[in-house]
Design an enzyme around this catalytic site. Structure first.
Site, mmCIF file in Angstrom:
data_model
loop_
_atom_site.group_PDB
_atom_site.id
_atom_site.type_symbol
_atom_site.label_atom_id
_atom_site.label_comp_id
_atom_site.label_asym_id
_atom_site.label_seq_id
_atom_site.Cartn_x
_atom_site.Cartn_y
_atom_site.Cartn_z
ATOM 1 N N GLY A 166 10.558 7.179 -1.695
ATOM 2 C CA GLY A 166 10.208 6.717 -3.033
ATOM 3 C C GLY A 166 11.345 6.914 -4.014
ATOM 4 N N SER A 167 10.989 7.218 -5.251
ATOM 5 C CA SER A 167 11.990 7.308 -6.321
ATOM 6 C C SER A 167 12.903 8.514 -6.220
ATOM 7 C CB SER A 167 11.280 7.309 -7.682
ATOM 8 O OG SER A 167 10.650 6.066 -7.910
#
Length: 676
Positions: A326-327
């Site tokens: 993810g981020s």
């Protein structure tokens, strides 16, 4: 008148000749027999003296193996995590014991034998040579030893053997780090060779398996004089066993406790590392299990309970697991943009809420429906602006993106000293070709920039890359073992530093990324700003959300309203203090929702415990004063001497042994785009 036949007189000379011939033949026969006997005696006494003397000695002297004590395992402060305790097992020599039907029922009335133990013994008896002892029961209780001592004479070939049993003082706490030992099976025998027939246990998982050879030690033996019945009389010689090496780990017991407590009832994994050395300070995979269950063979009920648990407690999420980062990948993506020359820290990208590839109708959403406006590198990290990384990934191209991610430690093993580590996957054309016949699409490059798509990253890799960002660019291999000593009186020997390589030689670029991560927690629009409330030190970090379900059209989904198994994985990675980084962490909370509300608070607890010594509420630090294991070893030696003395006096070994006895997260991490 007929003449009488002439009477022939005896030929004395002929008889003498015959007699002499017979005497000579007899003499030669006797001489040959005596010569054969003499030659036989000479052969026995001279030519083959050494051989037959050795055989005779073997009839009188038996070599009894001496199993060394397994090495102890400590935490970084010298607190014992795994040790050995005295125990007694029951061994049976089939050739001496005879038919089990004759003695096993009676013995079962004295010793509590389970059906599984009996089945295992009978199965082993079929494939083991009759003169080799077979373990019937691994842990015999003191009261059972006392009862057996009374009727010991009824069971020839049944022996009580003292040994040291492995004990894990914090079984569940370090299950996926230390692992456990278990009984040797056929696969272990094939690997260990002759030693496998003497040792009863071997490392199965974790560090117990990785450092099995060092922990095991080296066999010794005793020369035992026996009587005509083969019973031991006295020890006439001894070659001492070499104890296994003691290991001191870099993990901290209190930090491990705080890390587990911070998760509460949530499932997931976390790791904390020393930013300067790559040493692992704590590492958990949850849920966990009690490793002591496996030492002497886990019961079917307990094993089925672990296997059928949907949370998979036996699965080491840190080493064997992994998923989309993810981020949390955005800081190193930003660094790749700077080092490649495609971006400068002041370059700005317009976020309108949706990014489109030129010529394509499909849009890739940002977290904020109206977009974040003009965004530079620092803001793109702190507010987790997807559009910045969509465009950056497209500008880099998948080949260059993949190259940089490998440089930062993704798609590669972290080097941690645990077997079976998952190397993960970095998006690339080569990887896609292994799973699909389709060509690479630009949209797959776009979503790779925000840690989605063909990504598999472990918490180990995330923490390792974060530590490299924190320490100025050195990517260290991870390690759990800090030092070792070979013997109680030997000094501890520190292991050499772990290998490392540079991820960048441009400090200004690295500083821009660090400032973005500091703003994530301390900036007004940071996605983890609640994490800084009440903190006496400055932290840097990045939240992340890896989705398990996609949006329906333009409708955003609140992960907390989804079925549990479809809720997003919450992530956080960071380091502290920001001015002089000491610790880097990566936290993965399964079904947690958002990184800022589920994973970031866990990281804050870890930081507080390490930097401030502040334990979670209701938990006190562990006393650093530990009992010297040498005292336990001396006591064990005394018990062994008592047992030996009792044996010499005609008492049974068993009898002697008995007597010796957070709220919502910023919209950046709430994106519901399928690419996110």
């Amino acid at each position: 008148m007929r003449r009488r036949p002439r009477r022939v007189l005896k030929d004395a000379a002929a008889e003498v000749r015959h007699f002499r011939t017979r005497v000579i033949i007899a003499f030669i026969g006797v001489t040959l027999v005596l010569s054969g006997l003499a030659l036989g005696y000479y052969r026995l006494q001279v030519w083959h003296h050494d051989e037959y003397a050795t055989r005779a000695e073997q009839n009188r002297i038996k070599l009894r193996p001496v199993v060394p004590g397994r090495g102890l395992i400590y935490d970084r402060k010298g607190r014992i995590l795994a040790d050995n305790v005295p125990a007694f097992r029951l061994e049976v020599t089939p050739r001496e014991a005879g038919d089990p039907e004759d003695w096993l029922p009676g013995l079962a009335g004295i010793i509590d034998l389970s059906e599984q133990e009996i089945e295992d013994f009978l199965a082993a008896r079929k494939v083991t040579r009759s003169y080799k002892p077979i373990i019937l029961k691994l842990r015999v209780k003191p009261d059972e030893l006392a009862r057996l001592a009374v009727d010991r004479w009824k069971y020839p070939g049944v022996e009580v053997v003292s040994y040291l049993q492995r004990r894990y003082l914090h079984g569940e706490l370090f299950a996926h780090v230390i692992g456990y030992v278990g009984r040797i099976d056929e696969a272990d025998l094939a690997e260990m060779g002759e030693a496998g027939s003497v040792f009863s246990h071997t490392g199965k998982t974790g560090l117990e398996r990785s450092y099995e050879e060092a922990l095991r030690g080296k066999l010794g033996y005793e020369k035992v004089e026996t009587n005509v019945d083969g019973r031991p009389m006295r020890i006439v010689g001894r070659v001492p066993a070499v104890p296994g090496a003691d290991l001191r780990l870099s993990v901290d017991l209190d930090l491990q406790r705080a890390m587990v407590a911070a998760f509460g009832d949530a499932d997931g994994s976390a790791i904390a590392v020393d930013t300067k050395t790559g040493q692992v300070l704590a590492m958990v995979s949850l849920p966990s299990y009690d490793t002591n269950l496996f030492v002497n063979g886990i019961s079917h009920a307990d094993y089925n309970g672990l296997i059928n648990n949907p949370s998979r407690p036996l699965f080491n999420r840190n080493v064997l697991g992994g998923g989309p980062p993810g981020s949390t990948i955005k800081p190193v993506m930003a660094l790749a943009g700077l080092d490649s020359g495609l971006r400068t820290p002041s370059d700005r990208i317009l976020s309108t809420g949706e990014f489109r590839i030129p010529g394509q109708a499909r849009g890739y959403r940002d977290a904020s429906g109206g977009g974040h406006g003009w965004t530079d590198l620092r803001d793109s990290i702190s507010r987790s602006v997807n559009t910045y990384y969509y465009k950056l990934a497209l500008d880099l191209g998948i080949d260059r993106l993949s190259e940089y991610m490998h440089l930062y430690g993704f798609g590669e093993k972290s080097g941690i000293d645990l077997l079976g580590e998952n190397a993960g996957v970095v998006p690339s054309r080569e990887y896609k070709r292994t799973i699909s016949k389709e060509s690479w699409y630009p949209g797959e490059t776009v979503i790779s920039g925000i840690g989605q798509g063909y990504w598999i990253a472990t918490a180990l890799q995330i923490a390792r890359s974060t530590a490299a960002v924190a320490n100025g660019g050195d990517l260290h291999e991870l390690r759990l073992l800090q030092s070792r000593r070979d013997g109680y009186e030997s000094p501890w020997q520190d292991l050499p530093p772990t290998p490392s390589h540079r991820i960048t030689d441009k400090p200004a670029n690295l500083r821009a990324v660090q400032e973005g991560m500091i703003a994530t927690i301390n900036g007004p629009g940071g996605t983890a700003r609640r994490m800084a409330i009440g903190a006496s030190y400055t932290m840097a970090g990045k939240t992340g959300t890896a989705q398990r379900s996609s949006r329906k059209g333009n409708i955003s989904l609140n992960p907390h309203t989804l079925p549990y198994h479809l809720r997003h994985t919450a992530l956080f990675t960071g380091y502290a203090p920001a001015e002089d980084p000491q610790i880097a962490v990566a936290v993965v909370v399964e079904h947690g929702g958002y990184g800022g509300s589920a994973a970031a608070p866990i990281a804050r607890t870890i930081f507080d415990a390490w930097l401030l010594g502040k334990m979670p509420e209701g938990m006190e630090p562990t006393d650093d004063v530990v009992t010297d294991p040498l005292e336990a070893a001396v006591e064990m030696a005394r018990d062994a001497d008592d047992a030996e003395a009792a044996t010499e006096a005609g008492a049974d070994d068993a009898e002697a042994a008995t007597e010796a006895g957070a709220d919502a997260e910023a919209a950046a991490d709430s994106t519901t785009d399928p690419a996110q």
